[in-house]
Design a protein around this motif. Structure first.
Motif, mmCIF file in Angstrom:
data_model
loop_
_atom_site.group_PDB
_atom_site.id
_atom_site.type_symbol
_atom_site.label_atom_id
_atom_site.label_comp_id
_atom_site.label_asym_id
_atom_site.label_seq_id
_atom_site.Cartn_x
_atom_site.Cartn_y
_atom_site.Cartn_z
ATOM 1 N N ASP A 62 0.858 -1.190 0.000
ATOM 2 C CA ASP A 62 0.000 0.000 0.000
ATOM 3 C C ASP A 62 0.894 1.241 0.000
ATOM 4 O O ASP A 62 1.739 1.401 0.876
ATOM 5 N N TYR A 63 0.710 2.099 -0.991
ATOM 6 C CA TYR A 63 1.601 3.254 -1.167
ATOM 7 C C TYR A 63 1.397 4.362 -0.144
ATOM 8 O O TYR A 63 2.259 5.222 0.050
ATOM 9 N N ARG A 64 0.249 4.379 0.528
ATOM 10 C CA ARG A 64 -0.147 5.556 1.309
ATOM 11 C C ARG A 64 0.730 5.841 2.528
ATOM 12 O O ARG A 64 1.016 6.998 2.834
ATOM 13 N N ALA A 65 1.161 4.804 3.240
ATOM 14 C CA ALA A 65 1.989 5.043 4.434
ATOM 15 C C ALA A 65 3.306 5.704 4.056
ATOM 16 O O ALA A 65 3.774 6.622 4.742
ATOM 17 N N TYR A 66 3.910 5.250 2.950
ATOM 18 C CA TYR A 66 5.164 5.872 2.504
ATOM 19 C C TYR A 66 4.943 7.329 2.110
ATOM 20 O O TYR A 66 5.787 8.183 2.367
ATOM 21 N N ASN A 67 3.807 7.617 1.484
ATOM 22 C CA ASN A 67 3.519 9.001 1.122
ATOM 23 C C ASN A 67 3.348 9.871 2.360
ATOM 24 O O ASN A 67 3.806 11.010 2.400
ATOM 25 N N ASP A 68 2.688 9.320 3.378
ATOM 26 C CA ASP A 68 2.500 10.093 4.606
ATOM 27 C C ASP A 68 3.830 10.318 5.324
ATOM 28 O O ASP A 68 4.046 11.370 5.934
ATOM 29 N N LEU A 69 4.715 9.341 5.263
ATOM 30 C CA LEU A 69 6.059 9.534 5.829
ATOM 31 C C LEU A 69 6.799 10.620 5.057
ATOM 32 O O LEU A 69 7.515 11.439 5.647
ATOM 33 N N ALA A 70 6.608 10.644 3.739
ATOM 34 C CA ALA A 70 7.218 11.695 2.924
ATOM 35 C C ALA A 70 6.653 13.062 3.298
ATOM 36 O O ALA A 70 7.399 14.049 3.396
ATOM 37 N N THR A 71 5.354 13.126 3.513
ATOM 38 C CA THR A 71 4.712 14.382 3.896
ATOM 39 C C THR A 71 5.289 14.901 5.211
ATOM 40 O O THR A 71 5.601 16.082 5.348
ATOM 41 N N MET A 72 5.463 14.000 6.181
ATOM 42 C CA MET A 72 6.040 14.399 7.469
ATOM 43 C C MET A 72 7.470 14.902 7.285
ATOM 44 O O MET A 72 7.865 15.908 7.879
ATOM 45 N N ALA A 73 8.239 14.204 6.453
ATOM 46 C CA ALA A 73 9.628 14.619 6.220
ATOM 47 C C ALA A 73 9.678 15.995 5.564
ATOM 48 O O ALA A 73 10.533 16.824 5.903
ATOM 49 N N MET A 74 8.759 16.261 4.647
ATOM 50 C CA MET A 74 8.706 17.573 3.990
ATOM 51 C C MET A 74 8.367 18.671 4.988
ATOM 52 O O MET A 74 8.914 19.770 4.945
ATOM 53 N N GLU A 75 7.463 18.377 5.905
ATOM 54 C CA GLU A 75 7.096 19.354 6.933
ATOM 55 C C GLU A 75 8.291 19.708 7.810
ATOM 56 O O GLU A 75 8.391 20.824 8.320
ATOM 57 N N GLU A 76 9.191 18.757 7.972
ATOM 58 C CA GLU A 76 10.387 18.973 8.796
ATOM 59 C C GLU A 76 11.552 19.527 7.977
ATOM 60 O O GLU A 76 12.630 19.783 8.515
ATOM 61 N N GLY A 77 11.334 19.692 6.669
ATOM 62 C CA GLY A 77 12.388 20.205 5.801
ATOM 63 C C GLY A 77 13.418 19.165 5.427
ATOM 64 O O GLY A 77 14.486 19.495 4.901
ATOM 65 N N ASN A 78 13.119 17.897 5.685
ATOM 66 C CA ASN A 78 14.045 16.808 5.368
ATOM 67 C C ASN A 78 13.678 16.244 3.994
ATOM 68 O O ASN A 78 13.035 15.182 3.885
ATOM 69 N N TYR A 79 14.099 16.936 2.957
ATOM 70 C CA TYR A 79 13.666 16.575 1.607
ATOM 71 C C TYR A 79 14.362 15.336 1.071
ATOM 72 O O TYR A 79 13.800 14.630 0.216
ATOM 73 N N ASP A 80 15.550 15.030 1.546
ATOM 74 C CA ASP A 80 16.217 13.807 1.110
ATOM 75 C C ASP A 80 15.427 12.584 1.573
ATOM 76 O O ASP A 80 15.217 11.629 0.812
ATOM 77 N N ALA A 81 14.996 12.615 2.827
ATOM 78 C CA ALA A 81 14.191 11.507 3.350
ATOM 79 C C ALA A 81 12.860 11.439 2.617
ATOM 80 O O ALA A 81 12.368 10.347 2.291
ATOM 81 N N ALA A 82 12.286 12.595 2.340
ATOM 82 C CA ALA A 82 11.014 12.639 1.623
ATOM 83 C C ALA A 82 11.138 11.987 0.251
ATOM 84 O O ALA A 82 10.270 11.215 -0.166
#
Length: 241
Positions: A62-82
């Motif tokens: 399911d792709y959604r959990a990874y997308n939500d983890l990416a969203t959290m990383a973007m909110e923290e400014g961690n774009y590499d992790a995103a």
């Protein structure tokens, strides 16, 4: 303010308490929708991240959990992790709207507008597309198209597009409706006030902007938008000019 795309979840079944209790005892007994929904039941970012990681572990297709983890990383400014999370999300579903829009937002931040447009073109199924596309047109300098695409979005970016097309009344109205207003909200209000020759209101809004982000004091002092305020005593004190 940057747009960040997550997925909304509809849930029919267990109560919130039942879901939280089941997560503690045996998370594998929860459906993917229940797991993802459970992350909305806490404000603790670490707990949310843990839930998304657990969901990805239990439901790796399911792709959604990874997308939500990416969203959290973007909110923290961690774009590499995103980027890493988005690669995993899109590897599962390359045409999913939300991770493609997030991918497009990161491409915009890197000024790769061609890649941004390619990713955003796959986000048609998401209601968040208009805001992301509006930001793309804004970055491209197509302000009229940005205004049209933002539509009824109430954000700093939407107001900026309206300001740049000289619709000051509409821009001011949009800024009053921005949720979670920040320093840039008031900085834009100050620009509108300055452009409409309301110097006292411009300084008042700048004071609020600087109280939220001190770096804006120096920026305002060099901003040609405030040339007419150069002789204003309060502006001089605020900017150190």
């Amino acid at each position: 303010r940057r747009a960040r795309i997550s997925v909304n979840y509809d849930l029919i079944g267990r109560s919130d308490d039942e879901i939280q209790e089941q997560y503690k005892t045996d998370a594998t007994k929860l459906s993917v929708e229940e797991l993802l929904y459970s992350a909305t039941l806490t404000e603790n970012k670490a707990e949310q991240e843990g839930i998304f990681k657990k969901t990805a572990q239990i439901y790796p297709k399911d792709y959604r959990a990874y997308n939500d983890l990416a969203t959290m990383a973007m909110e923290e400014g961690n774009y590499d992790a995103a980027k890493d999370y988005l690669k995993k999300s899109l590897a599962i579903n390359n045409n999913a709207a939300e991770p493609n829009i997030n991918n497009g937002i990161i491409a915009m931040l890197n000024n790769d507008l061609t890649a941004a447009q390619t990713s955003l073109s796959k986000g048609a199924a998401s209601p968040a597309l208009s805001e992301a596309l509006g930001n793309l047109y804004l970055k491209q300098g197509n302000y009229a198209q940005a205004v049209k695409t933002f539509g009824n979005v109430k954000s700093n970016s939407a107001a900026l597009a309206q300001l740049l097309t000289k619709d000051y009344m509409k821009a001011a109205e949009t800024l009053t409706q921005v949720q979670n207003d920040d320093a840039m909200t008031y900085y834009l209000k100050a620009i509108i006030a300055a452009r409409t020759s309301n110097n006292s209101l411009a300084v008042e809004n700048l004071k609020i902007a600087v109280s939220k982000d001190a770096s804006l004091a120096q920026y305002a002092g060099n901003d040609l938008e405030f040339t007419k305020l150069a002789a204003d005593a309060a502006f001089k004190v605020l900017t150190g000019k």
